[in-house]
Motif scaffolding. Structure first.
Motif, mmCIF file in Angstrom:
data_model
loop_
_atom_site.group_PDB
_atom_site.id
_atom_site.type_symbol
_atom_site.label_atom_id
_atom_site.label_comp_id
_atom_site.label_asym_id
_atom_site.label_seq_id
_atom_site.Cartn_x
_atom_site.Cartn_y
_atom_site.Cartn_z
ATOM 1 N N ALA A 286 -15.458 8.103 -42.180
ATOM 2 C CA ALA A 286 -16.592 7.339 -42.704
ATOM 3 C C ALA A 286 -17.817 8.246 -42.836
ATOM 4 O O ALA A 286 -18.671 8.037 -43.677
ATOM 5 N N GLN A 287 -17.906 9.244 -41.972
ATOM 6 C CA GLN A 287 -18.973 10.234 -42.096
ATOM 7 C C GLN A 287 -18.459 11.554 -41.534
ATOM 8 O O GLN A 287 -17.440 11.562 -40.832
ATOM 9 N N ALA A 288 -19.180 12.625 -41.825
ATOM 10 C CA ALA A 288 -18.721 13.932 -41.363
ATOM 11 C C ALA A 288 -18.640 13.941 -39.836
ATOM 12 O O ALA A 288 -19.512 13.405 -39.152
ATOM 13 N N TYR A 289 -17.573 14.547 -39.319
ATOM 14 C CA TYR A 289 -17.355 14.568 -37.871
ATOM 15 C C TYR A 289 -16.687 15.886 -37.508
ATOM 16 O O TYR A 289 -15.466 16.027 -37.562
ATOM 17 N N ALA A 290 -17.493 16.851 -37.127
ATOM 18 C CA ALA A 290 -16.995 18.209 -36.891
ATOM 19 C C ALA A 290 -15.953 18.298 -35.777
ATOM 20 O O ALA A 290 -15.050 19.132 -35.848
ATOM 21 N N PRO A 291 -16.031 17.493 -34.714
ATOM 22 C CA PRO A 291 -15.056 17.664 -33.631
ATOM 23 C C PRO A 291 -13.641 17.209 -33.985
ATOM 24 O O PRO A 291 -12.756 17.279 -33.120
ATOM 25 N N LEU A 292 -13.391 16.760 -35.223
ATOM 26 C CA LEU A 292 -12.062 16.217 -35.527
ATOM 27 C C LEU A 292 -10.940 17.225 -35.261
ATOM 28 O O LEU A 292 -9.915 16.883 -34.670
ATOM 29 N N LEU A 293 -11.132 18.476 -35.706
ATOM 30 C CA LEU A 293 -10.067 19.465 -35.486
ATOM 31 C C LEU A 293 -9.813 19.677 -34.003
ATOM 32 O O LEU A 293 -8.682 19.831 -33.558
ATOM 33 N N ASP A 294 -10.918 19.662 -33.238
ATOM 34 C CA ASP A 294 -10.772 19.807 -31.790
ATOM 35 C C ASP A 294 -9.911 18.666 -31.242
ATOM 36 O O ASP A 294 -9.005 18.884 -30.443
ATOM 37 N N SER A 295 -10.192 17.463 -31.714
ATOM 38 C CA SER A 295 -9.402 16.312 -31.264
ATOM 39 C C SER A 295 -7.943 16.479 -31.647
ATOM 40 O O SER A 295 -7.039 16.246 -30.832
ATOM 41 N N LEU A 296 -7.733 16.883 -32.915
ATOM 42 C CA LEU A 296 -6.355 16.981 -33.414
ATOM 43 C C LEU A 296 -5.571 18.096 -32.721
ATOM 44 O O LEU A 296 -4.352 18.148 -32.821
ATOM 45 N N SER A 297 -6.275 18.981 -32.040
ATOM 46 C CA SER A 297 -5.563 20.067 -31.357
ATOM 47 C C SER A 297 -5.174 19.671 -29.930
ATOM 48 O O SER A 297 -4.589 20.469 -29.216
ATOM 49 N N GLN A 298 -5.509 18.452 -29.536
ATOM 50 C CA GLN A 298 -5.232 18.051 -28.154
ATOM 51 C C GLN A 298 -4.013 17.144 -28.059
ATOM 52 O O GLN A 298 -3.663 16.429 -28.993
ATOM 53 N N VAL A 299 -3.418 17.140 -26.881
ATOM 54 C CA VAL A 299 -2.158 16.442 -26.676
ATOM 55 C C VAL A 299 -2.283 14.931 -26.896
ATOM 56 O O VAL A 299 -1.319 14.264 -27.246
ATOM 57 N N TYR A 300 -3.494 14.410 -26.729
ATOM 58 C CA TYR A 300 -3.677 12.964 -26.923
ATOM 59 C C TYR A 300 -3.373 12.568 -28.363
ATOM 60 O O TYR A 300 -3.049 11.423 -28.655
ATOM 61 N N LEU A 301 -3.504 13.524 -29.288
ATOM 62 C CA LEU A 301 -3.140 13.269 -30.667
ATOM 63 C C LEU A 301 -1.880 14.059 -31.025
ATOM 64 O O LEU A 301 -1.683 14.455 -32.166
ATOM 65 N N GLY A 302 -1.035 14.285 -30.023
ATOM 66 C CA GLY A 302 0.259 14.915 -30.253
ATOM 67 C C GLY A 302 1.117 13.994 -31.120
ATOM 68 O O GLY A 302 0.971 12.773 -31.074
ATOM 69 N N ILE A 303 1.987 14.619 -31.923
ATOM 70 C CA ILE A 303 2.775 13.821 -32.876
ATOM 71 C C ILE A 303 4.124 13.458 -32.256
ATOM 72 O O ILE A 303 4.927 14.321 -31.917
ATOM 73 N N ALA A 304 4.332 12.133 -32.118
ATOM 74 C CA ALA A 304 5.553 11.629 -31.500
ATOM 75 C C ALA A 304 6.524 11.160 -32.575
ATOM 76 O O ALA A 304 6.120 10.815 -33.688
ATOM 77 N N SER A 305 7.802 11.125 -32.214
ATOM 78 C CA SER A 305 8.825 10.701 -33.162
ATOM 79 C C SER A 305 8.657 9.228 -33.521
ATOM 80 O O SER A 305 8.647 8.371 -32.628
ATOM 81 N N PRO A 306 8.523 8.922 -34.804
ATOM 82 C CA PRO A 306 8.357 7.517 -35.204
ATOM 83 C C PRO A 306 9.564 6.674 -34.780
ATOM 84 O O PRO A 306 9.407 5.506 -34.431
ATOM 85 N N THR A 307 10.743 7.280 -34.795
ATOM 86 C CA THR A 307 11.948 6.549 -34.378
ATOM 87 C C THR A 307 11.825 6.129 -32.921
ATOM 88 O O THR A 307 12.102 4.988 -32.549
ATOM 89 N N ALA A 308 11.373 7.073 -32.084
ATOM 90 C CA ALA A 308 11.245 6.776 -30.656
ATOM 91 C C ALA A 308 10.166 5.731 -30.417
ATOM 92 O O ALA A 308 10.314 4.849 -29.562
ATOM 93 N N LEU A 309 9.070 5.828 -31.177
ATOM 94 C CA LEU A 309 7.984 4.852 -31.007
ATOM 95 C C LEU A 309 8.470 3.454 -31.356
ATOM 96 O O LEU A 309 8.076 2.468 -30.733
ATOM 97 N N GLN A 310 9.337 3.390 -32.389
ATOM 98 C CA GLN A 310 9.878 2.100 -32.818
ATOM 99 C C GLN A 310 10.853 1.530 -31.790
ATOM 100 O O GLN A 310 10.958 0.323 -31.614
ATOM 101 N N ALA A 311 11.598 2.443 -31.167
ATOM 102 C CA ALA A 311 12.742 2.021 -30.353
ATOM 103 C C ALA A 311 12.337 1.254 -29.101
ATOM 104 O O ALA A 311 13.072 0.385 -28.643
ATOM 105 N N VAL A 312 11.184 1.587 -28.530
ATOM 106 C CA VAL A 312 10.815 0.930 -27.273
ATOM 107 C C VAL A 312 9.416 0.332 -27.373
ATOM 108 O O VAL A 312 8.663 0.650 -28.293
#
Lengths: 533, 278, 306
Positions: free
Chosen positions: A155-181
């Protein structure tokens, strides 16, 4: 009385038998490349999208990849699951070109849809994320451009986004696994694309991860597996610091974090154990000073308190010299740290006394305390029990006594109690620190309307700088803005910085190449080796 | 039976023990140093001169802290034990009581109700009690003493209840009732003196567990003495540095053990029967 | 109403009382775990209000209390504020380790406590004093200290036993001994008091003068009447242990109810705390029932009363 000894002997004999037999019962073989890693506490929930603890990242950083990584030495962002990215000139659109040929540990292919599924989950109100969702800042929407391209729209410029995306809290999980449980069960069945696969989580006891045989898409700083690479890691919850050091000494665990400085000092001289000191980016251990209450409402008092604090003595006595003194609102390990603040308000009892005299404080009743309102000049300090803050507070009280200032310590047992006590507003200083590699974390504390603006300080210039720094993507410009921010905070003497937070890790010397990532807490286990197991 | 229960005259040993306990309330006068004064350069000085028992992490004199610490430590443990006894003994005694058979049985529900109260109090962990009391009263020795005392009420009550039941069901009480003794008299004159030994045991347990539990609060991170001299806190400080400076824990450890032992002897000798020798 | 029904009713009352006490005790504490976490994560006040409303935390305490009791009646202990996990499941996961430690340390405590207590009451003068001092030591040595020392000696220096964890028998030895020693102080002290009391009863003296064997006198005339108090003390400690031995669990890095309770209390995850206390109350009720039953077997006089 005859007859009695026999009766008594029986339980004693049993006791000795138990002790005598014990070693035999404990015989157990440790497979060569399996290590035990002692965590300092058990997180309440280990789902990185939902839960907030830093501790969960120690095992899970190994299980998940993120779109980008921070290089551990330079702090620059480097490709992770995204091979490259572009940021629109207004800073509101981040387009990521994703790596191809990546599969999750369950075989699900990684693509833009998988990223989208993760974002959907984090944003889902029913998932009730406690941290990840807030790290996305003003995130508005995403656009799947093609199977391997996704655009994140803000919605507006947000410089810390890359920092956020580099952290485990935004780690990419398997969509299949997320669906399964279900939402609550996923923490027991986590599936990522990282160098290690999640094996199991047994609450109260252990988390186990196992090396993934297919991993070939790591960031540039992940080395190819060494000959003695660690195959399996069992994380155990060793919540007591002394027990962690003892378990390490006994060889029951190979790595532990956060050992006591006194233990570190003793263990450093012992063979077979290495102490790995890692500076943590973010705020140093500091006391925020309440500018809305007497006497810390007076800048001279605040300056006198800082100048009258012997940080070297604190570091020596409590941290056994393992921690450098802190000089400003950010620790030296933080990007955009302004190093010219070093030495500002360095310890001088005479200077501190002069400041107090100039400001008009005297000891007319000659009770060795300066006078205020017919009583002694007193500061009230909120003291939480963690991070050796009670020890620091005791030394501060004693040091400030030499200034003629009386210190009243208010111990608070929990975070909730600390917030409550701060909310009452009847304090002068409160001990606090927060970690992170992007100085945007300062906003909560120093914006006039920040949710954690415990100093009560309001300054339109400072507000402007902080807001602009978050909206500016160019690192050079951000550095200039944060330099000003740090200077203003110290000019106004809003905080009493004590020491940079240093994580004292202890490890067996048989563990080689154990390094930590840019956030300080998370080991780069793929690069480590375990020799001679 | 009653006559045999009168405590005998205070023997010299009892007086000696009382004197030792009393000593710790005037001991600060003998302390060579300010127990709060830190001196970072003197950190972890081993026992010898000028610090007879060495110094702690802050360079504070262990001997002075020990002499000062007795006051706070004993005050907390004694207050807690007193609280546990004052509430726990009547509670346990009434919970042990049953309305006598054969008469109208009013209050027949009372023992059951009190039994439930004891059981429910039992289930409340000391940790939570401490948090609540600290929240309501602020942290400090009073809160610690109250929290420690409350968590000892249930065990004291339960021991009293069990011992009381045995006496209340004995032919001796039956006989007293047959002679027309009122229930109040049965409890106070016939039951209570006969369980004095058990109450004394419960008291000493309450005393020593309160002492330990107040120190455990520091261990559990619920804040603690914050530099105030306290034996439990000293023991905790000593544990943090036991490799480097084992002397920090030895002095308070010995002091606590001796104090528990003395208090125990005191309790025993005060409740001892005339011809007993315990 | 017969005895069993009365017992059952009293048990329900106990559970209700414990649940009520803990519910309102927790509400006296400021904030809750979720609130604290969300503030730290930088959530806006509006978001925080929304999240708390979703869990019913915004409602007046009394309304929350009726909801809590309502689900309790159906056997539902609720879910963790921070993870959404069912509380019953969280407790069940820790039960095994807690029961294991409770059983082992209680065995040590009973064996050592009975031995020390008996000697302290009946031994010769010197032995009595020695046993007295040992009991005082057991009662006054905190687990966090003896435990640390035990690990230092037996694990770090001698390498005989593992420093902690759970699952293998060897991992149980040190915590059971350390905790058992502390509890032995309590059992020993009560044993000593009871034996000292019964040994001077007139009928014991009579038995001695009648020339009965000493062991017979000990067992029949001294030990048996002393049993109720001893069983009672063992029951008290069993109930405490099954509610979790938090310090021992922390030092020996063991899973267990105690650590779950500590974490939940400090993080103010109220449903977990409530659940554990209801569990603890149930344990107390059952243990007391067993204790009373055992006492009635040992002491026929009491049987009438209960």
């Amino acid at each position: 009385m005859p007859g009695k000894p026999r009766l008594i002997a029986l339980p004693i004999v049993c006791l000795f038998l138990l002790v005598a037999c014990a070693p035999a019962l404990g015989a157990q073989s440790t497979p060569g490349n399996r290590i035990v890693y002692g965590l300092s506490f058990e997180p309440s929930g280990i789902d990185p999208h939902i839960n907030a603890s830093a501790e969960l990242g120690i095992p899970l950083r190994q299980v998940y990849d993120t779109l980008v990584y921070r290089d551990p030495t330079t702090g620059e962002f480097v490709p992770g699951l995204a091979e490259s990215w572009e940021i629109s000139t207004d800073g509101t659109r981040y387009t990521f070109h994703l790596r191809q040929g990546v599969t999750f540990h369950d075989g699900t292919p990684f693509n833009a849809q998988a990223v989208a599924a993760n974002l959907d989950r984090i944003l889902d109100p029913d998932v009730a994320s406690q941290k990840a969702i807030f790290m996305l800042g003003p995130f508005a929407d995403y656009e799947i451009v093609d199977d391997y391209t996704i655009t994140l729209i803000l919605a507006q410029a947000y410089a810390p986004l890359l920092d956020s995306l580099s952290q485990v809290y935004l780690g990419i999980a398997s969509p299949t696994a997320l669906q399964a449980v279900s939402r609550e069960r996923y923490q027991f069945h986590q599936v990522g694309t990282g160098p290690y696969e999640f094996v199991e989580y047994v609450p109260g006891d252990r988390i186990v991860i196992h090396r993934s045989p297919n991993y070939a898409w790591g960031p540039s700083f992940y080395q190819p597996p060494a000959e003695n690479a660690i195959d399996e890691v069992e994380f155990r919850f060793l919540t007591d610091a002394s027990a962690r050091a003892l378990a390490l000494e006994a060889g029951d665990v190979q790595v532990v974090g956060e050992i006591l400085p006194t233990d570190a000092r003793a263990l450093a001289t012992e063979g077979g154990i290495q102490i790995i000191q890692v500076g943590i980016p973010g705020q140093p251990l500091q006391f925020l000073m309440n500018t809305t209450r007497f006497p810390t409402g007076d800048r001279a008092i605040r300056q006198a308190l800082i100048t009258g604090t012997n940080r070297e003595a604190i570091s020596a006595a409590i941290f056994q010299r393992f921690s450098p003194a802190a000089w400003g609102p950010l620790s030296a390990a933080t990007p955009f740290y302004f190093s010219q603040l070093q030495g500002v308000f360095s310890y001088s009892l005479a200077d501190a006394q002069a400041l107090l005299t100039q400001a008009g404080y005297t000891d007319a009743d000659e009770d060795t305390y300066l006078d205020a309102d017919g009583g002694d000049l007193t500061v009230r300090v909120i003291v939480p029990p963690w991070g050796q803050i009670p020890d620091v507070a005791q030394l501060l009280a004693d040091q400030w006594r030499q200034l003629g200032i009386r210190t009243e310590l208010i111990p608070v047992p929990t975070r909730g109690a600390l917030f409550e006590e701060v909310g009452k507003g009847e304090f002068n200083l409160v001990a606090w620190y927060d970690f992170g590699a992007d100085p945007a974390l300062l906003n909560q504390y120093y914006l006039s309307d920040g949710t954690l603006n415990w100093t009560g300080y309001t300054n339109a210039t400072l507000d402007g700088l902080l807001i602009q720094a978050v909206a500016t993507t160019d690192p050079g410009s951000r550095a200039a803005l944060y330099a000003q921010v740090q200077q203003i905070i110290m000019q106004e003497a809003l905080i009493l910085p004590i020491r940079d937070y240093v994580n004292l890790n202890g490890a067996s010397t048989r563990i080689q190449n154990l390094h930590f990532d840019r956030y300080g807490w998370f080991p780069l286990l793929p690069n480590a080796a375990y020799v001679g197991g | 039976m009653k006559a045999a229960l009168r405590p005998r005259r205070l023997p010299w040993r009892t007086v000696l023990i009382l004197a030792v306990i009393a000593f710790f309330f005037i001991a600060p006068a003998f302390a060579p140093y300010d127990p709060m004064a830190t001196d970072v350069d003197a950190q972890f000085a081993p026992p010898g001169l000028p610090y007879l028992l060495g110094t702690d992490q802050f360079g504070r004199d262990v001997l002075s802290r020990m002499l000062y610490g007795g006051q706070r430590t004993l005050a907390i443990a004694l207050t807690a034990a007193a609280l546990a006894l004052i509430v726990g003994v009547p509670l346990g005694l009434l919970a042990a009581w049953q309305p006598p058979l054969g008469r109208r049985r009013p209050l027949g529900w009372l023992p059951h109700l009190l039994n439930s109260v004891i059981e429910a109090t039992f289930a409340l962990p000391g940790l939570l009690l401490a948090l609540v009391v600290i929240t309501l009263l602020g942290s400090g020795p009073v809160s610690v003493a109250i929290a420690a005392g409350i968590s000892q009420i249930a065990p004291v009550a339960r021991l009293t209840q069990i011992a009381g039941r045995g006496v209340l069901a004995s032919p001796y009480v039956e006989a007293a009732r047959a002679l027309g003794a009122r229930e109040r008299r049965v409890l106070l004159r016939h039951t209570l003196p006969n369980i004095a030994m058990h109450v004394a045991a419960a008291a000493i347990l309450a005393f020593s567990y309160s002492l330990l539990n107040s120190a455990a609060l520091t261990f559990l991170g619920l804040g603690g003495a914050l530099g105030e001299p306290d034996w439990g806190a000293m023991l905790y400080d000593g544990r943090q540095a036991f490799r480097i400076a084992p002397w920090i824990s030895i002095a308070p450890g010995v002091a606590i053990t001796l104090m528990v032992w003395f208090a125990d002897r005191l309790g025993t000798s005060l409740t001892m029967r005339r011809n007993g020798s315990a | 109403m017969n005895g069993t029904a009365r017992r059952a009713l009293a048990a329900v009352f106990t559970l209700w009382l414990a649940a009520t006490l803990v519910f309102f005790a927790l509400r006296l504490l400021p904030g809750d775990g979720l609130l604290t976490q969300l503030i730290e994560s930088g959530a806006s006040p509006a978001t925080i209000a929304e999240r708390r409303a979703a869990l019913g935390l915004d409602q007046p305490a009394f309304i929350q209390y009726t909801h809590f009791l309502g689900s309790l009646i159906t056997g539902d202990l609720g879910v963790s504020l921070l993870t959404g996990q069912p509380v019953a499941e969280l407790i069940a996961q820790q039960l095994g380790a807690t029961a294991e430690l409770a059983l082992a340390s209680l065995s040590v405590a009973v064996a050592a406590g009975l031995a020390l207590g008996t000697v302290a009451a009946l031994g010769s003068r010197v032995i009595r004093r020695l046993a007295d001092a040992l009991l005082a030591f057991a009662l006054s040595a905190p687990v966090y200290w003896t435990g640390t020392l035990a690990i230092f000696i037996f694990t770090a220096r001698l390498g005989l036993l593992p420093s902690g964890g759970a699952g293998r028998l060897s991992q149980l030895v040190l915590p059971a001994l350390v905790l058992g020693l502390q509890l032995a102080g309590g059992i020993g002290r009560v044993t000593q008091a009871s034996f000292s009391e019964t040994k001077i009863q007139p009928h014991v003296q009579t038995a001695h003068t009648k020339g009965l064997r000493s062991s017979t006198v000990l067992l029949r005339h001294i030990a048996r009447p002393a049993l109720p108090a001893i069983i009672g003390q063992i029951g008290i400690q069993a109930a405490f242990l099954l509610g979790g031995a938090v310090v021992t669990e922390s030092i020996f890095s063991r899973p267990g109810i105690g650590r779950l309770l500590l974490d939940a209390t400090l993080r103010q995850d109220y449903p977990i705390v409530q659940g554990i206390i209801i569990w603890a109350a149930a344990v107390v009720v059952i243990v007391n029932l067993l204790v009373d039953f055992a006492i009635a077997l040992a002491d026929p006089r009491v049987r009438e009363g209960t």
